[in-house]
Design a protein around this motif. Structure first.
Motif, mmCIF file in Angstrom:
data_model
loop_
_atom_site.group_PDB
_atom_site.id
_atom_site.type_symbol
_atom_site.label_atom_id
_atom_site.label_comp_id
_atom_site.label_asym_id
_atom_site.label_seq_id
_atom_site.Cartn_x
_atom_site.Cartn_y
_atom_site.Cartn_z
ATOM 1 N N ILE A 1 -8.636 -1.155 3.200
ATOM 2 C CA ILE A 1 -7.633 -0.197 2.719
ATOM 3 C C ILE A 1 -6.795 -0.834 1.600
ATOM 4 C CG2 ILE A 1 -5.601 1.162 3.325
ATOM 5 C CD1 ILE A 1 -7.871 2.307 4.743
ATOM 6 N N ALA B 1 -0.669 4.262 -1.535
ATOM 7 C CA ALA B 1 -1.996 4.664 -1.064
ATOM 8 C C ALA B 1 -1.929 6.068 -0.464
ATOM 9 C CB ALA B 1 -2.504 3.676 -0.020
ATOM 10 N N ASN C 1 -4.862 6.867 4.316
ATOM 11 C CA ASN C 1 -5.145 5.438 4.272
ATOM 12 C C ASN C 1 -4.005 4.612 4.875
ATOM 13 O OD1 ASN C 1 -7.666 5.632 3.275
ATOM 14 N ND2 ASN C 1 -7.232 4.763 1.260
ATOM 15 N N ILE D 1 -15.194 4.634 6.350
ATOM 16 C CA ILE D 1 -14.097 4.144 5.509
ATOM 17 C C ILE D 1 -14.510 2.857 4.800
ATOM 18 C CG2 ILE D 1 -11.746 3.214 5.510
ATOM 19 C CD1 ILE D 1 -11.835 6.172 6.012
ATOM 20 N N PRO E 1 -9.719 0.647 -1.546
ATOM 21 C CA PRO E 1 -9.334 1.891 -0.867
ATOM 22 C C PRO E 1 -10.428 2.961 -0.874
ATOM 23 C CG PRO E 1 -8.074 1.563 -2.885
ATOM 24 C CD PRO E 1 -8.816 0.303 -2.628
ATOM 25 N N ASN E 2 -11.428 2.833 -1.747
ATOM 26 C CA ASN E 2 -12.522 3.806 -1.737
ATOM 27 C C ASN E 2 -13.780 3.251 -1.086
ATOM 28 O OD1 ASN E 2 -11.059 5.880 -3.069
ATOM 29 N ND2 ASN E 2 -11.258 4.672 -4.936
ATOM 30 N N ASN F 1 0.816 -1.216 0.000
ATOM 31 C CA ASN F 1 0.000 0.000 0.000
ATOM 32 C C ASN F 1 0.844 1.259 0.000
ATOM 33 O OD1 ASN F 1 -2.796 -1.043 0.233
ATOM 34 N ND2 ASN F 1 -1.902 -2.037 2.019
#
Lengths: 292, 316
Positions: free
Chosen positions: B296, A93, A97, B249, B300-301, A90
């Motif tokens: 995440i 990201a 996040n 989230i 991620p969205n 990630n």
């Protein structure tokens, strides 16, 4: 009520605990410097290390200090694993996040410990747990002194490592100029993993050092985590020497606050310090950090 | 068209079905609505303005304590206390927000400072005898009195929190199409660029903060009335802050329905994990942590982001 003796005692306790905060914060600061992540799981990893120290003592009668030989390297590897599996995928990201990622990790590890070992407070009490001597009018507990000395030695060793070895230099290069480091042929992925591993190793050592006079419980890492945030912000994010100095300042503030204020209001002093530094000196008291 | 139909059907079910549900499911549904509501309140600041607060427990706690203290000490009905709590929370939010934004705290630094503010309130509450210190406050059990926000049975509480959640969703929908909403999203994407284009970033962020903290405080009053007990770690502790954020989230931050969708997914997941591993505290939060990591990493969205990114059919 606020006598000189009490004050002296508070200073001694504050300095001794401050060394440990400094070591915990050094690991956090290193991870931030290289990965640009505020690691919310730092305290949770420390908690796991304290459980490791506890179980080694309870089941195999390994001395907490001696157990560092095992837990230090083991947690270095665990840190590398966490970085490789959870964080590295990630790395592109959004900043928030990545923050949430470590928050998720902290929730997971903390409650894993709660599920496995329940919320009971456990203690590690070797023969020397109550050893102490007096310094002037102040009582100095030997385990706390050892913890502070050990933490400072470890932090200095780490400092030397970063200055003198090739891997250390690569870590600093990556912290200062990621793209330049990559262009120089540094294996960036590996260095990031090493940095996270070192951070985990730092809290493993700190965890082992505090268990002889602290308790072990699933949420024990939280307070160290918050303290480490305060210290790192105070010392300047990514500023290594600042982290060690900041540790002593926060340790002192906490124990002086405990002397002056009733109950758990001492925490207020630390949080107030935190907010003030965040607002007015986000780059840290000693500069060199990267604020905002 | 299909989306409107599905939405209408879901709304109809939420209105009509609950009286026929067994008590256990009704309780779960109330949790879903409360968490969805808190998520929607957090979403205004976190999702739309991109300011990730880790300290919304501060406003939740202010709401819970204000209405409860006003009722216990002065006999003021919690319906009024709720508004008082909301105003007080918004004032505190403006204070904390002004300090943070004025000094340019962004990203993780804003998260940390909000966490610190919430923790300070928790420590103060623990150490203040007048508000019950760490023992907290009990609202004594009485006859049902709707005027005092006390109902017989759980069903009326359900309709109250349903109305609050629908209200929050409606506000978010209005917000999304307002000047404030556009400004907030511009700030979220690139604050410097937004300011250069004439957006009053400080003013807009403060408006989002005030609205978000006001709504969160109303949730705090609901909690206090529903459970009839509050203490500093329940109301001001980090768990509350994380709950709100988590729903948004997972469901999709910066979307109208995201937080509610998140709550409909997360709450059953937590109930299931608790049912599967009995007698062990922490299982549900452990699963939350895992879900957060997975979301995440792979979505991620959030769920809404995943849905809307699938091949477009009709309007997006």
């Amino acid at each position: 009520m606020f006598s000189l003796d009490l004050l002296l005692q508070a200073v001694v306790s504050g300095v001794l605990l401050g060394g440990v905060y400094g070591l915990v914060a050094s690991g956090l600061s290193l991870i931030f410097g290289v990965l640009r992540i505020i690691n919310f799981a730092h305290g949770a990893v420390m908690m796991l290390a304290m459980y490791a120290t506890y179980w080694l003592f309870a089941l195999l009668h390994v001395d907490p200090y001696l157990s560092i030989v095992v837990t230090g390297p083991a947690f270095f590897l665990l840190g590398m694993l966490i970085q490789r599996v959870v964080i590295e995928p990630n790395r592109f990201a959004a900043e928030h996040n990545q923050l949430l990622l470590t928050l998720g990790l902290a929730l997971f590890l903390e409650n894993l410990a709660l599920v496995l070992w329940q919320g009971d407070f456990r203690t590690v009490r070797p023969a020397y747990a109550n050893a102490s001597f007096t310094l002037g009018e102040a009582l100095v507990e030997v385990p706390r002194l050892v913890a502070c000395a050990g933490a400072v030695v470890m932090a200095l060793a780490l400092f030397g490592f970063l200055r003198l070895t090739d891997v250390g230099k690569a870590i600093r290069a990556l912290a200062e100029e990621p793209e330049g480091a990559m262009l120089m042929g540094i294996d960036v992925g590996r260095i990031r993993a090493v940095a996270f591993g070192i951070g985990a190793g730092c809290v493993a050592v700190a965890g082992a050092l505090v268990t002889p006079f602290f308790y072990v419980a699933p949420d024990v890492g939280e307070s160290f985590n918050i303290m480490a945030f305060v210290v790192v912000v105070l010392g300047g994010m990514g500023n290594f020497v600042g982290a060690l100095l900041g540790g002593f300042i926060v340790g002192l503030a906490e124990s002086l606050g405990a002397t002056a204020l009733p109950g758990s209001l001492k925490q207020l002093v630390v949080f107030a310090l935190f907010v003030l530094v965040l607002l007015f000196r986000p780059a840290g008291l000693f500069g060199g950090g990267r604020g905002r | 068209m299909a989306a409107e139909l599905a939405g209408g059907l879901a709304l109809g079910l939420l209105l009509v079905a609950p009286p026929f549900l067994p008590a256990y499911f009704l309780e779960i549904l109330i949790s879903v609505m409360l968490f969805g509501y808190l998520g929607a309140a957090w979403n205004i600041l976190g999702g739309y303005a991109g300011q990730f607060s880790f300290g919304h427990a501060a406003y939740f706690g202010i709401g819970a304590y204000t209405s409860t203290l006003l009722f216990l000490r002065l006999g003021v009905t919690p319906w009024l206390g709720m508004l008082a709590g909301g105003v007080l929370a918004a004032a505190f939010g403006l204070f904390a927000g002004y300090l943070s934004f004025r000094y340019g705290l962004r990203g993780p630094y804003f998260s940390l400072v909000t966490l610190a503010f919430a923790e300070m309130l928790r420590v103060v509450a623990v150490n203040t005898k007048a508000v019950g210190s760490s023992l907290g406050l009990v609202i004594p059990s009485r006859e049902a009195a709707p005027v005092d926000f006390v109902f017989a049975g759980k069903l009326p509480y359900y309709y109250v929190i349903l109305a609050m959640t629908l209200g929050a969703v409606w506000i978010t929908r209005r917000l999304e199409r307002s000047k404030l909403g556009y400004s907030l999203r511009a700030i979220r994407e690139n604050e410097d660029a937004a300011e250069a284009s004439g957006v009053d970033a400080l003013g807009m962020k403060l408006r989002a903060m005030a609205l978000s903290s006001f709504l969160t405080a109303l949730g705090g009053t609901f909690y206090a009335q529903y459970f009839a007990y509050i203490d500093p770690s329940i109301t001001f502790g980090p768990a509350v802050s994380i709950q709100g954020l988590l729903q948004a989230i997972v469901g999709g931050a910066g979307t109208v329905l995201g937080p509610v969708v998140g709550a409909f997914v997360l709450t059953p997941v937590s109930e299931l994990s608790r049912a599967m591993i009995r007698g062990r505290a922490g299982v549900d939060v452990m699963v939350y942590g895992l879900v957060l990591i997975l979301v995440i990493s792979f979505l991620p969205n959030g769920l809404m982001g995943w849905v809307s990114r699938r091949p477009a059919r009709g309007r997006s």
